[in-house]
Scaffold this motif. Structure first.
Motif, PDB file in Angstrom:
ATOM      1  N   UNK A  69      26.707  46.513  30.790  1.00 34.52           N
ATOM      2  CA  UNK A  69      26.679  45.686  29.578  1.00 34.52           C
ATOM      3  C   UNK A  69      26.719  44.202  29.976  1.00 34.52           C
ATOM      4  N   UNK A  70      26.331  43.307  29.084  1.00 37.30           N
ATOM      5  CA  UNK A  70      26.249  41.883  29.426  1.00 37.30           C
ATOM      6  C   UNK A  70      27.577  41.286  29.885  1.00 37.30           C
ATOM      7  N   UNK A  71      28.667  41.764  29.329  1.00 35.99           N
ATOM      8  CA  UNK A  71      29.978  41.244  29.717  1.00 35.99           C
ATOM      9  C   UNK A  71      30.315  41.628  31.156  1.00 35.99           C
ATOM     10  N   UNK A  72      30.049  42.867  31.490  1.00 39.29           N
ATOM     11  CA  UNK A  72      30.269  43.319  32.867  1.00 39.29           C
ATOM     12  C   UNK A  72      29.359  42.566  33.831  1.00 39.29           C
ATOM     13  N   UNK A  73      28.115  42.342  33.412  1.00 35.01           N
ATOM     14  CA  UNK A  73      27.166  41.621  34.258  1.00 35.01           C
ATOM     15  C   UNK A  73      27.655  40.203  34.524  1.00 35.01           C
ATOM     16  N   UNK A  74      28.143  39.542  33.474  1.00 35.42           N
ATOM     17  CA  UNK A  74      28.651  38.175  33.643  1.00 35.42           C
ATOM     18  C   UNK A  74      29.863  38.165  34.567  1.00 35.42           C
ATOM     19  N   UNK A  75      30.764  39.113  34.381  1.00 36.87           N
ATOM     20  CA  UNK A  75      31.932  39.204  35.258  1.00 36.87           C
ATOM     21  C   UNK A  75      31.517  39.432  36.710  1.00 36.87           C
ATOM     22  N   UNK A  76      30.550  40.307  36.911  1.00 35.39           N
ATOM     23  CA  UNK A  76      30.084  40.585  38.267  1.00 35.39           C
ATOM     24  C   UNK A  76      29.434  39.342  38.877  1.00 35.39           C
ATOM     25  N   UNK A  77      28.641  38.658  38.098  1.00 33.93           N
ATOM     26  CA  UNK A  77      27.980  37.437  38.569  1.00 33.93           C
ATOM     27  C   UNK A  77      28.994  36.383  38.977  1.00 33.93           C
ATOM     28  N   UNK A  78      30.078  36.295  38.231  1.00 29.20           N
ATOM     29  CA  UNK A  78      31.108  35.301  38.510  1.00 29.20           C
ATOM     30  C   UNK A  78      32.134  35.781  39.527  1.00 29.20           C
ATOM     31  N   UNK A  79      31.973  37.022  39.986  1.00 28.26           N
ATOM     32  CA  UNK A  79      32.887  37.548  40.994  1.00 28.26           C
ATOM     33  C   UNK A  79      34.234  37.940  40.445  1.00 28.26           C
ATOM     34  N   UNK A  80      34.281  38.173  39.133  1.00 30.04           N
ATOM     35  CA  UNK A  80      35.534  38.598  38.518  1.00 30.04           C
ATOM     36  C   UNK A  80      35.602  40.117  38.499  1.00 30.04           C
TER      37      UNK A  80
END
Length: 83
Positions: A69-80
């Motif tokens: 999902x987009x939230x997981x993708x953003x977290x992964x991109x930011x290394x969170x």
């Protein structure tokens, strides 16, 4: 008037008054701070976009096919860490 040079003294006087106000009011420092903040952010964001470009495409494909999902993708991109 401009062709004859009339009003130049008044213009210079107004420019000097404005410059004095900028200095005495702290507005000049505030504007310089804001300009520096924006320049730093723009440079940092440009560098980040360059670093993330390929990764964003990969994550976008995963979001598009429903595996992320987009939230997981953003977290992964930011290394969170994701929950």
């Amino acid at each position: 008037m401009a062709v004859r040079g009339e009003g130049i003294d008044e213009l210079l006087s107004q420019l000097d008054a404005h410059w004095s106000w900028l200095n005495s009011s702290g507005e000049l420092a505030r504007r310089r701070q804001a300009r520096a903040r924006e320049e730093i952010a723009a440079l940092a964001f440009a560098a980040l976009r360059g670093r993330m470009a390929g990764r964003v495409e990969e994550l976008a494909s995963q979001v598009a096919d429903g595996t992320l999902d987009p939230f997981q993708a953003a977290d992964e991109l930011l290394g969170r860490p994701t929950d």
